[in-house]
Scaffold this motif. Structure first.
Motif: not given
Length: 169
Positions: A128-131, A133-139
């Motif tokens: 989740y260090s890449d923004p 990827t973080a947004v996609l993971g949260v979605a």
């Protein structure tokens, strides 16, 4: 009697004296005289009047008009019966469509549950260090979280709907 019948039947057909006169190729005053009883149409004209008013000559001459009204009631009753049957068929068709849509909804919900179980939330192991990827993971996590809570309620509602829309014999 003839004058009253011509007037009553003309009015029941929704025709004015002028409209009847045009149908009979006479002037309005002639129709008015017939209805006032000041003159009487000849036999050929009587036949023309019966055709224009779609009424038997016997009715114009004084046969009971009540029989005609009974026939009208029977015709209206038959038409209403046909309309009721059509409405019932339409309602049943709509009910069948809803029934199969609810069954399809249940199948889709169960299939998505199976897919989520098979995937075992792979986004939990992402970096989740890449923004992005973080947004996609949260979605993905938000979808799974909402789905796991809402889908059972929807599934129960769809099951009740299937039960209520089933074909009763």
């Amino acid at each position: 009697m003839l004058n009253e019948n011509i007037k009553a039947i003309r009015k029941s057909k929704g025709l004015s004296q002028q409209e009847l006169a045009v149908k009979l190729n006479v002037v309005r005053q002639t129709v008015s005289k017939w209805e006032q009883g000041l003159s009487v149409p000849d036999s050929d004209m009587l036949i023309s009047i019966s055709e224009a008013l779609e009424t038997p000559v016997s009715t114009l001459l004084g046969e009971n008009v009540i029989e005609s009204e009974a026939d009208d009631l029977k015709a209206i009753s038959a038409k209403l019966e046909v309309i009721n049957l059509q409405l019932a068929q339409k309602k049943n068709t709509g009910k069948r469509i809803l029934h199969w849509l609810l069954i399809s909804l249940c199948i889709v919900i169960i299939a998505i549950f199976a897919i989520l179980l098979a995937l075992e939330s792979p986004y939990l192991n992402w970096d989740y260090s890449d923004p992005e990827t973080a947004v996609l993971g949260v979605a993905f996590h938000s979808f799974e979280w909402l789905y796991v809570r809402a889908a059972p309620i929807i599934l129960i509602g769809a099951g009740i709907g299937i039960f209520l829309t089933r074909k009763k014999e």
